[in-house]
Motif scaffolding. Structure first.
Motif, PDB file in Angstrom:
ATOM      1  N   LEU A   1       0.778  -1.208  -0.021  1.00 44.86           N
ATOM      2  CA  LEU A   1      -0.009   0.033   0.090  1.00 44.86           C
ATOM      3  C   LEU A   1       0.784   1.049   0.202  1.00 44.86           C
TER       4      LEU A   1
ATOM      5  N   HIS B   1      -3.906   6.498  -0.876  1.00 42.22           N
ATOM      6  CA  HIS B   1      -4.431   6.122   0.770  1.00 42.22           C
ATOM      7  C   HIS B   1      -3.756   7.029   1.625  1.00 42.22           C
TER       8      HIS B   1
ATOM      9  N   PRO C   1      -7.950   2.138   5.014  1.00 42.13           N
ATOM     10  CA  PRO C   1      -8.104   0.730   4.845  1.00 42.13           C
ATOM     11  C   PRO C   1      -8.850   0.227   5.913  1.00 42.13           C
TER      12      PRO C   1
END
Length: 237
Positions: free
Chosen positions: A39, A45, A70
């Motif tokens: 990630l 994100h 997440p």
């Protein structure tokens, strides 16, 4: 992504309350650690990326997650907050502090928003050979949770060497105690965010806790930081 590698994870609350830190073994599965590392390269994100050397307080890089998190990040924050809140309220009582922490994590989050603390704090840290992190604290306001967590996402002695976690316990009018912590992939360290109530001859007193990371001798080391309180500012600042 799954939360725990097995059902045997145990928080040693006695150690946490007496020493100011404890290790929880096998919290994350290896595949979850890998997914969290992957990630790191996905910009969507994160709210910000910090090059530590630029600010002259360390060498390495970290990225703060942005909302929405997440799922695994949200689950970790809620699960461990609600398992640590009794220790947090005991911490407050021992230090004669006015802070009272609600049992429900969502109620704690709401209190943070009401205090204008809406800037998310979970982060992933990336260290390469020669990188390190100086002793510091992740507290920027008066409303904070007294414990935070570090999860190791890389395999010790395979992905990297060195990189031990250093805790410095500073006691008034006494020398500092250094703790060197070795954890492995999937393990978590719970540590004092700022102060630890240390028992002395006249009752409890504040010892100041700082944490850092020793120099990476080889390879690449990723870790996940879970800070339960937010920083002052709006979403995504």
């Amino acid at each position: 992504m799954e939360l725990c590698a097995n059902n045997e994870e145990v928080i040693n609350k006695q150690s946490l309350q007496s020493e100011g830190f404890c290790v929880v073994k096998n919290v994350l599965k290896p595949e979850t650690c890998l997914l969290l590392r992957e990630l790191y390269a996905k910009d969507q994100h994160y709210r910000s990326t910090i090059d530590m050397q630029r600010y002259n307080f360390a060498r390495g890089q970290y990225r703060y997650f942005n909302y929405p998190f997440p799922e695994i990040i949200s689950r970790l924050r809620r699960y461990f907050y609600e398992n640590l809140v009794d220790c947090a309220n005991e911490w407050s009582q021992r230090l004669l502090h006015e802070m009272k922490f609600p049992a429900d994590f969502y109620a704690f989050e709401q209190s943070q928003y009401e205090a204008n603390q809406a800037k998310p704090t979970p982060l992933v840290l990336k260290y390469q050979e020669g990188d390190y992190n100086c002793l510091h604290q992740d507290v920027t306001s008066e409303k904070y949770f007294p414990y935070q967590m570090v999860f190791l996402l890389s395999k010790k002695d395979i992905d990297f060497a060195g990189g031990e976690i250093i805790l410095a316990q500073q006691r008034p009018r006494m020398q500092t105690i250094a703790h060197v912590i070795n954890i492995d992939q999937g393990d978590a360290l719970i540590l004092s965010s700022k102060y630890h109530p240390t028992l002395g001859v006249k009752g409890y007193y504040k010892s100041n806790f700082k944490h850092g990371v020793a120099k990476i001798l080889r390879g690449e080391r990723y870790s996940l930081g879970i800070i339960f309180h937010n920083y002052v500012g709006g979403d995504g600042d």
